[in-house]
Motif scaffolding. Sequence first.
Motif, PDB file in Angstrom:
ATOM      1  N   VAL A 298       0.841  -1.199   0.000  1.00  0.00           N
ATOM      2  CA  VAL A 298       0.000   0.000   0.000  1.00  0.00           C
ATOM      3  C   VAL A 298       0.873   1.244   0.000  1.00  0.00           C
ATOM      4  CG1 VAL A 298      -1.970  -1.083   1.160  1.00  0.00           C
ATOM      5  CG2 VAL A 298      -0.142  -0.052   2.526  1.00  0.00           C
ATOM      6  N   CYS A 299       0.286   2.334  -0.465  1.00  0.00           N
ATOM      7  CA  CYS A 299       0.940   3.635  -0.400  1.00  0.00           C
ATOM      8  C   CYS A 299       0.122   4.574   0.477  1.00  0.00           C
ATOM      9  CB  CYS A 299       1.079   4.251  -1.789  1.00  0.00           C
ATOM     10  SG  CYS A 299       2.522   3.698  -2.703  1.00  0.00           S
ATOM     11  N   PHE A 300       0.798   5.246   1.394  1.00  0.00           N
ATOM     12  CA  PHE A 300       0.183   6.270   2.239  1.00  0.00           C
ATOM     13  C   PHE A 300       0.663   7.626   1.744  1.00  0.00           C
ATOM     14  CE2 PHE A 300       0.975   2.516   4.940  1.00  0.00           C
ATOM     15  CZ  PHE A 300      -0.325   2.212   5.309  1.00  0.00           C
ATOM     16  N   ARG A 301      -0.251   8.442   1.321  1.00  0.00           N
ATOM     17  CA  ARG A 301       0.138   9.754   0.783  1.00  0.00           C
ATOM     18  C   ARG A 301       0.711  10.658   1.883  1.00  0.00           C
ATOM     19  NH1 ARG A 301      -4.261  12.613  -2.903  1.00  0.00           N
ATOM     20  NH2 ARG A 301      -2.509  14.086  -3.029  1.00  0.00           N
ATOM     21  N   PHE A 302       1.614  11.532   1.457  1.00  0.00           N
ATOM     22  CA  PHE A 302       2.158  12.638   2.256  1.00  0.00           C
ATOM     23  C   PHE A 302       3.276  12.227   3.214  1.00  0.00           C
ATOM     24  CE2 PHE A 302      -2.513  13.275   1.796  1.00  0.00           C
ATOM     25  CZ  PHE A 302      -2.475  14.174   0.734  1.00  0.00           C
ATOM     26  N   ILE A 303       3.694  10.945   3.220  1.00  0.00           N
ATOM     27  CA  ILE A 303       4.785  10.526   4.098  1.00  0.00           C
ATOM     28  C   ILE A 303       5.714   9.584   3.342  1.00  0.00           C
ATOM     29  CG2 ILE A 303       3.599  10.811   6.309  1.00  0.00           C
ATOM     30  CD1 ILE A 303       2.780   7.933   6.234  1.00  0.00           C
ATOM     31  N   GLU A 304       6.873   9.292   3.929  1.00  0.00           N
ATOM     32  CA  GLU A 304       7.853   8.431   3.285  1.00  0.00           C
ATOM     33  C   GLU A 304       7.887   7.053   3.943  1.00  0.00           C
ATOM     34  OE1 GLU A 304      11.667  10.241   3.190  1.00  0.00           O
ATOM     35  OE2 GLU A 304      11.116  11.697   1.636  1.00  0.00           O
ATOM     36  N   GLY A 305       8.140   6.055   3.133  1.00  0.00           N
ATOM     37  CA  GLY A 305       8.149   4.684   3.601  1.00  0.00           C
ATOM     38  C   GLY A 305       9.176   4.402   4.676  1.00  0.00           C
ATOM     39  N   GLU A 306      10.345   5.046   4.571  1.00  0.00           N
ATOM     40  CA  GLU A 306      11.390   4.799   5.560  1.00  0.00           C
ATOM     41  C   GLU A 306      10.943   5.195   6.965  1.00  0.00           C
ATOM     42  OE1 GLU A 306      11.795   6.238   2.683  1.00  0.00           O
ATOM     43  OE2 GLU A 306      13.187   4.907   1.611  1.00  0.00           O
ATOM     44  N   SER A 307      10.205   6.290   7.060  1.00  0.00           N
ATOM     45  CA  SER A 307       9.693   6.731   8.365  1.00  0.00           C
ATOM     46  C   SER A 307       8.679   5.736   8.920  1.00  0.00           C
ATOM     47  CB  SER A 307       9.043   8.114   8.243  1.00  0.00           C
ATOM     48  OG  SER A 307       9.970   9.069   7.786  1.00  0.00           O
ATOM     49  N   ILE A 308       7.872   5.183   8.031  1.00  0.00           N
ATOM     50  CA  ILE A 308       6.899   4.181   8.462  1.00  0.00           C
ATOM     51  C   ILE A 308       7.620   2.952   9.006  1.00  0.00           C
ATOM     52  CG2 ILE A 308       4.959   2.730   7.756  1.00  0.00           C
ATOM     53  CD1 ILE A 308       4.515   4.699   5.426  1.00  0.00           C
ATOM     54  N   LEU A 309       8.652   2.500   8.283  1.00  0.00           N
ATOM     55  CA  LEU A 309       9.379   1.297   8.694  1.00  0.00           C
ATOM     56  C   LEU A 309      10.041   1.474  10.048  1.00  0.00           C
ATOM     57  CD1 LEU A 309      11.051   0.153   5.354  1.00  0.00           C
ATOM     58  CD2 LEU A 309       8.981  -0.717   6.436  1.00  0.00           C
ATOM     59  N   PRO A 371      -2.500   2.878  11.903  1.00  0.00           N
ATOM     60  CA  PRO A 371      -3.184   4.175  11.780  1.00  0.00           C
ATOM     61  C   PRO A 371      -2.597   5.294  12.627  1.00  0.00           C
ATOM     62  CG  PRO A 371      -4.786   2.408  11.797  1.00  0.00           C
ATOM     63  CD  PRO A 371      -3.469   1.776  12.121  1.00  0.00           C
ATOM     64  N   PRO A 372      -2.331   5.085  13.940  1.00  0.00           N
ATOM     65  CA  PRO A 372      -1.745   6.198  14.696  1.00  0.00           C
ATOM     66  C   PRO A 372      -0.352   6.588  14.213  1.00  0.00           C
ATOM     67  CG  PRO A 372      -1.875   4.206  16.045  1.00  0.00           C
ATOM     68  CD  PRO A 372      -2.664   3.952  14.818  1.00  0.00           C
ATOM     69  N   ILE A 373       0.393   5.635  13.671  1.00  0.00           N
ATOM     70  CA  ILE A 373       1.706   5.961  13.105  1.00  0.00           C
ATOM     71  C   ILE A 373       1.541   6.871  11.896  1.00  0.00           C
ATOM     72  CG2 ILE A 373       3.660   4.984  11.823  1.00  0.00           C
ATOM     73  CD1 ILE A 373       3.549   2.562  13.666  1.00  0.00           C
ATOM     74  N   ILE A 374       0.614   6.528  11.015  1.00  0.00           N
ATOM     75  CA  ILE A 374       0.380   7.350   9.825  1.00  0.00           C
ATOM     76  C   ILE A 374      -0.096   8.744  10.224  1.00  0.00           C
ATOM     77  CG2 ILE A 374      -0.918   7.542   7.671  1.00  0.00           C
ATOM     78  CD1 ILE A 374       1.199   5.237   7.837  1.00  0.00           C
ATOM     79  N   GLU A 375      -0.989   8.812  11.196  1.00  0.00           N
ATOM     80  CA  GLU A 375      -1.489  10.113  11.646  1.00  0.00           C
ATOM     81  C   GLU A 375      -0.355  10.960  12.207  1.00  0.00           C
ATOM     82  OE1 GLU A 375      -4.953  11.975  14.587  1.00  0.00           O
ATOM     83  OE2 GLU A 375      -4.422   9.842  14.695  1.00  0.00           O
ATOM     84  N   MET A 380       3.551  15.596  10.974  1.00  0.00           N
ATOM     85  CA  MET A 380       4.908  16.135  10.897  1.00  0.00           C
ATOM     86  C   MET A 380       5.320  16.485   9.470  1.00  0.00           C
ATOM     87  SD  MET A 380       6.621  13.265  13.394  1.00  0.00           S
ATOM     88  CE  MET A 380       8.293  13.728  12.968  1.00  0.00           C
ATOM     89  N   SER A 381       4.454  16.166   8.504  1.00  0.00           N
ATOM     90  CA  SER A 381       4.821  16.294   7.099  1.00  0.00           C
ATOM     91  C   SER A 381       4.394  17.630   6.505  1.00  0.00           C
ATOM     92  CB  SER A 381       4.175  15.162   6.295  1.00  0.00           C
ATOM     93  OG  SER A 381       4.276  15.393   4.922  1.00  0.00           O
ATOM     94  N   PRO A 382       5.305  18.373   5.868  1.00  0.00           N
ATOM     95  CA  PRO A 382       4.911  19.613   5.182  1.00  0.00           C
ATOM     96  C   PRO A 382       3.975  19.348   3.999  1.00  0.00           C
ATOM     97  CG  PRO A 382       7.222  19.048   4.728  1.00  0.00           C
ATOM     98  CD  PRO A 382       6.754  18.137   5.814  1.00  0.00           C
ATOM     99  N   LEU A 383       4.073  18.164   3.408  1.00  0.00           N
ATOM    100  CA  LEU A 383       3.169  17.819   2.309  1.00  0.00           C
ATOM    101  C   LEU A 383       1.733  17.730   2.810  1.00  0.00           C
ATOM    102  CD1 LEU A 383       5.249  15.016   0.541  1.00  0.00           C
ATOM    103  CD2 LEU A 383       4.933  17.373  -0.233  1.00  0.00           C
ATOM    104  N   TRP A 384       1.557  17.140   3.967  1.00  0.00           N
ATOM    105  CA  TRP A 384       0.226  17.034   4.578  1.00  0.00           C
ATOM    106  C   TRP A 384      -0.293  18.417   4.958  1.00  0.00           C
ATOM    107  CZ3 TRP A 384      -3.879  14.199   4.919  1.00  0.00           C
ATOM    108  CH2 TRP A 384      -4.755  14.262   6.002  1.00  0.00           C
ATOM    109  N   ASP A 385       0.587  19.233   5.483  1.00  0.00           N
ATOM    110  CA  ASP A 385       0.215  20.589   5.868  1.00  0.00           C
ATOM    111  C   ASP A 385      -0.236  21.393   4.658  1.00  0.00           C
ATOM    112  OD1 ASP A 385       0.029  22.623   7.959  1.00  0.00           O
ATOM    113  OD2 ASP A 385       1.686  23.598   6.904  1.00  0.00           O
TER     114      ASP A 385
END
Length: 393
Positions: A298-309, A371-375, A380-385
Motif C-alpha cells: 500500500v501507499c500512504f500519501r504525504f509521508i515516506e516509507g522509511e519513516s513508516i518502517l 493508523p496512529p503511526i500514519i497520523e 509532521m509532514s509539510p506535504l500534509w500541511d
Amino acid sequence: MRNVYMDYAATTYVKPEVLEEMLPYFTEKFGNPSSFYGISRTTKMAIDEARLKIAKALNCKAEEVYFTGGGSEADNWAIKGIASAHKNKGNHIITTKVEHHAVLHTCEYLEKQGYEVTYLDVDKEGFINLDDLKNAITDKTILVSIMFANNEIGTIQPIKEIGEICKQRNIYFHTDAVQAVGNVPIDVKEMNIDMLSLAGHKVYGPKGIGVLYIRQGIKIDNLIHGGGQERSRRAGTENIAGIVGIGKAIELANDNLESHMKRMTELRDRLIDGLLKIPYTRLNGPTGDKRLPGNVNVCFRFIEGESILLSLDFEGICGSSGSACTSGSLDPSHVLLAIGLPHERAHGSLRLTLGEGSTIEDVDYVIETVPPIIERLRNMSPLWDDFLKKGEN
C-alpha cells in the motif's frame, strides 16, 4: 510489545523439519559427491533425492533440475547462457520494467555487450499486455524473460499465455519464479516454461541455494566453469546440506500448497481491508487470485516509507518498502513508478508479506498499530500541511 514478522518476501526462516534433514550433511555425511567411496555415494544419493523432489513439484524431469547458488545466479545463467549460445541466431531479448534487479541488471549488462533489450510496459496493476509482447517479437528475438509473480506488488502474470506465445514463435521463455514457488501452483509443462529460477530461502529453506530448471534439449552456455558437477553445466563442489534443505523445503511446500494458499489469502485480505480504512491510502497491484496470497503493498500519501518502517520497527513489526535487494536505495521503487505512481506517492509505500508464522492476531495488531503511526507522521509532514491548507487532490 509483540514481535511480528511480515517480510516473508524478503526471506523466510528454515523450518525445523528442513534443518533436521540438513544437519547430518554438515558432520558425518560430509563426503564429496564426485568421489567413489561410501560416504560420497551417500551424498550423491541425497542430491539425487532432492532433485527428484523439486522435479515433482515443478512437473519436470529430474535431469532438468540444476542447483545454483541462489535465485540471482539462476536468473543470470538463464539470460546470459541463452544470449551467448544463440548469438548467431539473434541478439534481441524481451523482458519487463518490473522485473527483479537480478534480471534487469543482467539485461543492462548484455546491452553493453551489443544485445538489444525491449522492456515491456505494465498497466496500473502490474500486468503486461500480451499484444505488446507479440508486437515486440522480431526475427532476432531469442529470449523472453518475464517474472511469474512480482516480489513487490504480488502481480501474477499470465504465464501460460506468455509461454504459448513464445512456443508458437520458437523463442525461449524464462521466468523468475522466486516469489511464486511454494505460493501458487506451477507446472512447467502445462505453462510452456523453458527455464525457471527459484531460491531456497523464500520457501523455508536455507540461503545460498537455488535452482534453474532447464527444459531438456535447450542449448545454453555455462555461467560457471570448472569441474564436471551438475552434469558438466555448473562447476563447483555441491552445497550438499543446502541441496538437501531446498529439496525438503519444496517438498513440504508442495504437499501443503492448497491449505497454505487459502490461509494466506484470508490473512492478506483481512490486512488489506484494515489498512485501506486509513484515509488517502491505495493498494498497489491487483486483488483476488491474480495477486500472491501473502502479498500486501500500500501507499500512504504525504509521508515516506522509511519513516513508516522505523516507526513499525519500534512497535515490533518487521516490514519493507519494496525489494529487500534495494532496501538501501533512496530512489522510489521502479515497480511503483512503472505502474504509474508519481515519485512522491511511490516514496510512501509499505510492503507487508505474510507467511506460515503469521496469525490473525498479528494481522489485527498491525491494523491497530499502523493508523496512529500514519497520523503522527502526517502531522509532521509539510506535504500534509500543504494539502490541508490548499485542499489539493
